[in-house]
Structure formats: structure tokens, C-alpha cells
Design a protein around this motif. Structure first.
Motif, PDB file in Angstrom:
ATOM      1  N   GLY A 132       0.767  -1.249  -0.014  1.00  0.00           N
ATOM      2  CA  GLY A 132      -0.105   0.018   0.112  1.00  0.00           C
ATOM      3  C   GLY A 132       0.930   1.209  -0.196  1.00  0.00           C
TER       4      GLY A 132
ATOM      5  N   GLN B  35       2.380   1.440  -3.510  1.00  0.00           N
ATOM      6  CA  GLN B  35       1.431   1.835  -4.466  1.00  0.00           C
ATOM      7  C   GLN B  35       0.639   2.892  -4.422  1.00  0.00           C
ATOM      8  OE1 GLN B  35       0.853  -0.234  -7.332  1.00  0.00           O
ATOM      9  NE2 GLN B  35       2.216  -1.950  -6.804  1.00  0.00           N
TER      10      GLN B  35
ATOM     11  N   TRP C  64      -6.064  10.359 -14.972  1.00  0.00           N
ATOM     12  CA  TRP C  64      -6.402   9.048 -14.561  1.00  0.00           C
ATOM     13  C   TRP C  64      -8.106   9.361 -14.451  1.00  0.00           C
ATOM     14  CZ3 TRP C  64      -5.260   4.131 -14.785  1.00  0.00           C
ATOM     15  CH2 TRP C  64      -6.102   3.343 -13.953  1.00  0.00           C
TER      16      TRP C  64
ATOM     17  N   GLU D 197      -9.803   6.212 -16.626  1.00  0.00           N
ATOM     18  CA  GLU D 197     -10.639   5.332 -15.900  1.00  0.00           C
ATOM     19  C   GLU D 197     -11.890   4.520 -16.222  1.00  0.00           C
ATOM     20  OE1 GLU D 197     -12.786   7.697 -12.804  1.00  0.00           O
ATOM     21  OE2 GLU D 197     -12.670   5.915 -11.241  1.00  0.00           O
TER      22      GLU D 197
ATOM     23  N   GLY E  33      -9.107  -0.748  -3.758  1.00  0.00           N
ATOM     24  CA  GLY E  33      -8.376  -0.156  -4.658  1.00  0.00           C
ATOM     25  C   GLY E  33      -9.452   0.488  -5.554  1.00  0.00           C
TER      26      GLY E  33
ATOM     27  N   GLY F 123      -9.693   3.564  -6.474  1.00  0.00           N
ATOM     28  CA  GLY F 123      -9.162   4.633  -7.275  1.00  0.00           C
ATOM     29  C   GLY F 123      -9.933   6.130  -7.059  1.00  0.00           C
TER      30      GLY F 123
ATOM     31  N   ASP G   7      -8.481   2.787  -0.822  1.00  0.00           N
ATOM     32  CA  ASP G   7      -7.469   2.817  -1.564  1.00  0.00           C
ATOM     33  C   ASP G   7      -6.306   3.373  -0.873  1.00  0.00           C
ATOM     34  OD1 ASP G   7      -7.423   2.798  -4.815  1.00  0.00           O
ATOM     35  OD2 ASP G   7      -5.974   4.006  -3.857  1.00  0.00           O
ATOM     36  N   ALA G   8      -4.988   3.052  -1.543  1.00  0.00           N
ATOM     37  CA  ALA G   8      -3.751   3.417  -0.808  1.00  0.00           C
ATOM     38  C   ALA G   8      -3.243   4.887  -1.270  1.00  0.00           C
ATOM     39  CB  ALA G   8      -2.474   2.548  -1.291  1.00  0.00           C
ATOM     40  N   ALA G   9      -4.017   5.508  -2.339  1.00  0.00           N
ATOM     41  CA  ALA G   9      -3.518   6.800  -2.811  1.00  0.00           C
ATOM     42  C   ALA G   9      -4.654   7.985  -2.400  1.00  0.00           C
ATOM     43  CB  ALA G   9      -3.480   6.714  -4.207  1.00  0.00           C
TER      44      ALA G   9
ATOM     45  N   LEU H 130      -6.322  10.252  -5.178  1.00  0.00           N
ATOM     46  CA  LEU H 130      -7.441   9.321  -5.790  1.00  0.00           C
ATOM     47  C   LEU H 130      -8.618   9.348  -4.983  1.00  0.00           C
ATOM     48  CD1 LEU H 130      -5.684   6.509  -7.526  1.00  0.00           C
ATOM     49  CD2 LEU H 130      -6.792   8.231  -8.695  1.00  0.00           C
TER      50      LEU H 130
ATOM     51  N   GLY I 248      -6.027   3.158   3.186  1.00  0.00           N
ATOM     52  CA  GLY I 248      -5.580   1.982   3.750  1.00  0.00           C
ATOM     53  C   GLY I 248      -4.785   0.922   2.747  1.00  0.00           C
TER      54      GLY I 248
ATOM     55  N   MET J 188     -11.348  -3.902  -8.707  1.00  0.00           N
ATOM     56  CA  MET J 188     -11.367  -3.748 -10.011  1.00  0.00           C
ATOM     57  C   MET J 188      -9.962  -3.453 -10.449  1.00  0.00           C
ATOM     58  SD  MET J 188     -14.466  -4.574 -10.065  1.00  0.00           S
ATOM     59  CE  MET J 188     -14.728  -4.023 -12.108  1.00  0.00           C
ATOM     60  N   ASN J 189      -9.158  -4.396 -11.035  1.00  0.00           N
ATOM     61  CA  ASN J 189      -7.791  -4.113 -11.315  1.00  0.00           C
ATOM     62  C   ASN J 189      -7.040  -3.565 -10.293  1.00  0.00           C
ATOM     63  OD1 ASN J 189      -8.178  -4.810 -14.030  1.00  0.00           O
ATOM     64  ND2 ASN J 189      -9.116  -3.056 -14.724  1.00  0.00           N
ATOM     65  N   SER J 190      -7.093  -4.061  -9.051  1.00  0.00           N
ATOM     66  CA  SER J 190      -6.359  -3.699  -8.101  1.00  0.00           C
ATOM     67  C   SER J 190      -5.701  -4.662  -7.204  1.00  0.00           C
ATOM     68  CB  SER J 190      -7.273  -2.824  -6.804  1.00  0.00           C
ATOM     69  OG  SER J 190      -8.276  -3.770  -6.720  1.00  0.00           O
TER      70      SER J 190
ATOM     71  N   TYR K 168      -1.964  -5.844  -7.721  1.00  0.00           N
ATOM     72  CA  TYR K 168      -0.609  -5.025  -7.018  1.00  0.00           C
ATOM     73  C   TYR K 168      -0.318  -5.287  -5.615  1.00  0.00           C
ATOM     74  CZ  TYR K 168      -1.685  -2.132 -11.037  1.00  0.00           C
ATOM     75  OH  TYR K 168      -1.509  -1.654 -12.324  1.00  0.00           O
TER      76      TYR K 168
HETATM   77  C1  LIG Z   1      -5.555   0.052 -11.919  1.00  0.00           C
HETATM   78  S1  LIG Z   1      -5.939   1.383 -10.285  1.00  0.00           S
HETATM   79  C2  LIG Z   1      -7.598   0.851 -10.399  1.00  0.00           C
HETATM   80  C3  LIG Z   1      -8.544   1.943  -9.813  1.00  0.00           C
HETATM   81  C4  LIG Z   1     -10.035   1.384  -9.759  1.00  0.00           C
HETATM   82  N1  LIG Z   1     -10.213   0.380  -9.185  1.00  0.00           N
HETATM   83  C5  LIG Z   1     -10.431   1.614 -11.291  1.00  0.00           C
HETATM   84  O1  LIG Z   1     -10.793   0.537 -11.674  1.00  0.00           O
HETATM   85  O2  LIG Z   1     -10.191   2.682 -12.037  1.00  0.00           O
HETATM   86  C6  LIG Z   1      -5.281   0.265  -9.176  1.00  0.00           C
HETATM   87  C7  LIG Z   1      -5.680   0.970  -7.718  1.00  0.00           C
HETATM   88  O3  LIG Z   1      -5.348  -0.200  -6.663  1.00  0.00           O
HETATM   89  C8  LIG Z   1      -4.734   0.776  -5.503  1.00  0.00           C
HETATM   90  N2  LIG Z   1      -4.028   0.062  -4.685  1.00  0.00           N
HETATM   91  C9  LIG Z   1      -2.710  -0.544  -5.240  1.00  0.00           C
HETATM   92  N3  LIG Z   1      -2.158  -1.256  -4.235  1.00  0.00           N
HETATM   93  C10 LIG Z   1      -3.045  -1.157  -3.255  1.00  0.00           C
HETATM   94  C11 LIG Z   1      -2.839  -1.653  -2.015  1.00  0.00           C
HETATM   95  N4  LIG Z   1      -1.943  -2.385  -1.444  1.00  0.00           N
HETATM   96  N5  LIG Z   1      -3.722  -1.280  -1.089  1.00  0.00           N
HETATM   97  C12 LIG Z   1      -5.036  -0.507  -1.392  1.00  0.00           C
HETATM   98  N6  LIG Z   1      -4.867   0.085  -2.810  1.00  0.00           N
HETATM   99  C13 LIG Z   1      -4.168  -0.371  -3.552  1.00  0.00           C
HETATM  100  C14 LIG Z   1      -4.145   1.751  -6.358  1.00  0.00           C
HETATM  101  O4  LIG Z   1      -3.901   2.984  -5.608  1.00  0.00           O
HETATM  102  C15 LIG Z   1      -4.940   2.192  -7.540  1.00  0.00           C
HETATM  103  O5  LIG Z   1      -5.943   3.179  -7.092  1.00  0.00           O
END
Ligand SMILES: C[S@@+](CC[C@H](N)C(=O)[O-])C[C@H]1O[C@@H](n2cnc3c(N)ncnc32)[C@H](O)[C@@H]1O
Length: 265
Positions: A4, A7, A18, A23, A49, A51, A70-72, A75, A91, A109-111, A114
């Protein structure tokens, strides 16, 4: 350092681009998931995640009660503006800040790809899900089914290898989704593929969208600078230019639906 922390940093740049350009390129995926799951009114959904919150917005529009993690932080600021009725938290998906058995549905969703430890992240998702509740893990299809894989590969080749763990990456879960979920205690129901066509009006928009965040883009911007990274994008997406000067990239996304089976305890 957890996944987190790294990322959150990599995804916390370029957040306006984004949200504005990138997105929505997976909207077909979101629509397919919501059609498959139904998201009936009152369903308690946690989007891991999340976003900038487009999926949360769509789920809330269906009547779901929505939480996003989300970790960011940058976003999440956008997600809060977009879905004021939802609850968002900063978180790590590998240590969710929620008590057990509270959500009917957890989505990523695509998270999830990571996470440093994918199994741990899916076990956390299961811990917070009610018995009989469900999980959706969406990720990229195999690289050969994704035209965007060319620019990601080209950028990665210019960068030093990621430190230990490194957060997996877009293709880390393309194969073996069901086995991974099963290993984390879930009962897999179905795996579906959805083709999303990424559309850009011109090269400048494609460069802004494709460099709007994530490990490859953010690391590339720091290591080689905008001009060189934008050049790599231009070279690798050239085959996908269409007659009006725009770009179309076809990418397959794959998602798993699984259940938190009561009998597994
Ligand atoms: C490809 S983006 C997808 C965002 C959103 N789900 C979407 O479909 O647009 C990946 C997201 O996962 C979050 N992320 C990555 N690793 C993470 C973690 N360990 N904990 C929480 N969020 C995380 C990133 O901050 C980012 O917002």
C-alpha cells in the motif's frame, strides 16, 4: 514497507488525467460485473483499490451502500467528490481497516494484482465478507490479448527491476484466478472475459491517459522524464492509430466471481 505504501505513491500522481481519461476506459468491464452481480438496493459493497471511484459511483447508482478503500490519498479525494454518500478510507488491501463479516460483496477492479501477497489480500477480503457473500476480482487478460501490454513492457524495459515483491503487476493474476481464490478460502463461481476498447482522441490524450499513474508510468516519469516516456508511448501505440488521428487499443479484462461458502467455516 507494505504494498500500500509504494502503490499509494505510484498511483497518487496524475490523478486528474486518470479520472478524466483513463478510468472510464474499462467501463464495459464495470457494466458487465454489475449486470452479472445485480447489486440490489441496500447491498453493502466494499470496492478495494477504488481509485477515483467510478465503479463506486455506478454501484451507488444501482442502490448499493458503498465503501471504498485505496492506498492513494489524491485518488480518494476525487472519489469523495464523486460519491459523497459513500465511505472512503485510506489503507492497505492486505490489512483492511474493517471488522469481520460486514460486507455482502467485495470487489477489486484491477487492484488485487498489486498486492505483494495476493492470497493475503483475498483472505482479508473474505474476513470482512458475510457468510454467503461474494467477491469479484477483476484483472487484465493475458498480455497477448491486451494491446496496451506493448507500452507497459517497453517502459518496464527501461527501468531497474522492482524491489522484493514489487506489487505483482497487471498480468500477475491473468492465469490462475480461480485457484488463487480457492486457496484463500473462496469458492469460485465463474471467470469471465470482457473486451474493453480504449479510445483516445489524439496522441496527446493517449500519452496523458497512459502515463496517468501506476508503477510503470510513475517510475518511468521519475527515471527517464516525461519526454522520453511519452516518446515510448507514441512508438508503441503507433500500430493502433485510426484514420481520424485517434487511437483504439483493445484489451481483454478477466474477472472472477467467488462465494464465501458457509460450509468452509
Ligand atoms: C489500476 S488502479 C484501479 C483503480 C480503480 N479500481 C479503477 O478501476 O479505476 C489500481 C488501484 O489500486 C490501488 N492499490 C494498489 N495497491 C493497493 C494496496 N496495497 N492497498 C490499497 N489500494 C491499492 C491503487 O492506489 C490504485 O488506485
Amino acid at each position: 514497507m507494505t504494498s500500500g505504501t509504494a502503490q499509494g505513491f505510484w498511483w497518487g500522481v496524475g490523478v486528474r488525467d486518470w479520472a478524466a481519461i483513463q478510468e472510464g476506459q474499462v467501463r464495459e468491464l464495470y457494466d458487465d460485473v454489475l449486470a452479472r452481480i445485480g447489486a440490489p438496493a441496500g447491498l453493502r459493497v466494499l470496492d478495494v483499490g477504488c481509485g477515483s471511484g467510478l465503479f463506486c459511483r455506478l454501484a451507488a447508482d444501482k442502490g448499493a451502500q458503498v465503501w471504498g478503500l485505496d492506498a492513494a490519498a489524491p485518488l480518494l479525494d476525487l472519489a469523495r467528490e464523486r460519491v459523497p454518500e459513500a465511505s472512503f478510507a485510506l489503507g492497505d488491501m492486505e490489512r483492511l481497516p474493517y471488522p469481520g463479516t460486514v460486507f455482502d460483496l467485495v470487489t477489486g477492479m484491477n487492484s488485487f494484482h498489486y498486492a505483494d501477497d495476493h492470497r493475503r489480500a483475498l483472505r482479508e477480503a473474505r474476513r470482512v465478507t458475510v457468510p454467503g457473500g461474494r467477491l469479484v476480482v477483476a484483472t487484465w487478460g493475458p498480455p497477448e490479448t491486451c494491446e496496451a501490454s506493448a507500452y507497459l513492457t517497453a517502459l518496464s524495459r527501461l527501468l531497474p527491476p522492482l524491489p522484493d515483491g514489487g506489487g505483482g503487476g497487471p498480468f500477475a493474476l491473468s492465469g490462475g484466478l480461480a485457484a488463487l481464490a480457492e486457496n484463500a478460502g473462496w469458492t469460485p463461481e465463474e471467470v469471465r472475459d470482457v473486451t474493453c476498447v480504449w479510445r483516445y482522441a489524439d496522441l496527446a490524450e493517449a500519452q496523458r491517459g497512459l502515463l496517468a499513474g501506476g508503477p510503470s508510468s510513475t517510475r518511468a516519469l521519475r527515471e527517464i522524464g516525461w519526454d522520453r516516456a511519452a516518446e515510448v508511448v507514441a512508438d508503441t501505440i503507433a500500430p493502433f492509430r485510426v484514420v481520424d488521428g485517434g487511437y483504439r487499443l483493445r484489451n481483454v479484462f478477466r474477472y472472477l466471481v467467488a462465494t464465501n461458502d458457509l460450509r468452509k467455516g
